[in-house]
Scaffold this active site. Structure first.
Site, PDB file in Angstrom:
ATOM      1  N   ASP A  87     130.272  22.304   1.701  1.00  0.00           N
ATOM      2  CA  ASP A  87     131.564  22.728   2.230  1.00  0.00           C
ATOM      3  C   ASP A  87     131.726  24.238   2.147  1.00  0.00           C
ATOM      4  O   ASP A  87     130.990  24.929   1.435  1.00  0.00           O
ATOM      5  CB  ASP A  87     132.693  22.077   1.429  1.00  0.00           C
ATOM      6  CG  ASP A  87     132.749  20.573   1.603  1.00  0.00           C
ATOM      7  OD1 ASP A  87     132.172  20.061   2.585  1.00  0.00           O
ATOM      8  OD2 ASP A  87     133.370  19.906   0.746  1.00  0.00           O
ATOM      9  N   TYR A 111     123.668  18.601  -8.569  1.00  0.00           N
ATOM     10  CA  TYR A 111     124.782  19.536  -8.398  1.00  0.00           C
ATOM     11  C   TYR A 111     125.278  20.003  -9.764  1.00  0.00           C
ATOM     12  O   TYR A 111     125.262  19.240 -10.738  1.00  0.00           O
ATOM     13  CB  TYR A 111     125.947  18.874  -7.658  1.00  0.00           C
ATOM     14  CG  TYR A 111     125.758  18.775  -6.163  1.00  0.00           C
ATOM     15  CD1 TYR A 111     126.134  19.823  -5.326  1.00  0.00           C
ATOM     16  CD2 TYR A 111     125.226  17.633  -5.586  1.00  0.00           C
ATOM     17  CE1 TYR A 111     125.980  19.732  -3.961  1.00  0.00           C
ATOM     18  CE2 TYR A 111     125.068  17.526  -4.211  1.00  0.00           C
ATOM     19  CZ  TYR A 111     125.445  18.589  -3.403  1.00  0.00           C
ATOM     20  OH  TYR A 111     125.292  18.485  -2.050  1.00  0.00           O
TER      21      TYR A 111
END
Length: 279
Positions: free
Chosen positions: A71, A131
């Site tokens: 994003d 992540y």
């Protein structure tokens, strides 16, 4: 069959056209100034910048394919991508990296370029990802952490966070800890459990002075899944919901989605795993 299903089915079997070879790129970027990885109408996506850099450096028109979207505002330490280039371009992999970096803004760097098998696909061959999420604890946000970490000041129940991290490990339906990308109605998304089920192999909390780091490794991550996990963990850590509330997000797929989304600035794609090993 959805458009993504069609692309998935086709993308797994198509190599480069005749006279072309496939390159695998490892890319790092600061996501702050960009509108995310995905190419955008009017530009501003990291994918757009790399496509433009290839055209500037070599006059080749090609389209870089990434391992997945990040994003706007999300960073990457090692995103993986591939592209197809003509065999007639006689450049070493080191020369490719140098040429592309010379044409890219400093917030995007090509760390490595290598030739790869013609059927390699950065997205469809990915076996897992890691992540990392960074949280800054002191009252004052360091200027060097602006847009690099989530500023969370105040008491936190870290034992509750660790308990929740233990619950995360395993295979779960993450429909309540992910967002609808808009490619299907929410009622349909909730019925297609195979689309929202993922396996988390590792979920860890680390304390390092003023910094908290949460790290997650799994076979895949849904849209906004990590940010919703982190936001929900901090919601529990602040005492606003009991830890059992977080557990129910994993075990009861019929309830409402969590609305606790951590900001993009603290999220980093650390690495992408492939069957032959990490890039």
């Amino acid at each position: 069959m959805s458009r993504s299903d069609v692309e998935s089915k086709a993308g797994r079997h198509h190599g480069p056209p005749p006279g072309f070879k496939r390159l695998r790129l490892t890319i790092a970027y600061c996501g702050t100034p960009w509108r995310g990885w995905q190419s955008q109408e009017g530009g501003g996506g990291i994918q757009d910048e790399i496509n433009t850099a290839i055209r500037k450096a070599t006059r080749i028109e090609t389209r870089v394919q990434g391992s997945g979207r990040t994003d706007a505002g999300v960073h990457a330490l090692a995103q993986t991508a591939h592209c197809d280039v003509p065999d007639t371009v006689r450049m070493s992999t080191e020369a490719w990296a140098h040429a592309l970096n010379a044409c890219l803004p400093l917030t995007i760097r090509i760390l490595n370029v290598e030739e790869c098998p013609p059927l390699f696909h950065a997205r469809f061959d990915a076996a897992g990802k890691t992540y990392r999420y960074r949280i800054w604890r002191p009252r004052m946000l360091s200027p060097f952490e602006a847009d690099r970490a989530w500023h969370v000041y105040g008491p936190l129940d870290l034992d509750a966070v660790r308990w929740c991290c233990e619950k995360l490990v395993g295979t779960h339906n993450f429909v309540r800890l992910s967002a609808n990308r808009g490619d299907m109605p929410e009622t349909e998304r909730r019925q297609r459990t195979e689309k929202t089920t993922r396996t988390i192999h590792r979920a860890e909390l680390r304390e390092d002075g003023d910094l908290l780091t949460l790290e997650f490794s799994g076979d895949g991550f849904l849209y906004k899944m990590v940010r919703l996990i982190v936001g929900s963990l901090i919601h529990v850590a602040r005492g606003r919901e009991p830890k059992e509330w977080f557990a129910r997000l994993l075990t009861d797929p019929t309830g409402p989605q969590s609305n606790q989304t951590a900001p993009a600035c603290g999220l980093y794609l650390v690495r992408v795993e492939y069957p032959q090993g990490p890039i």
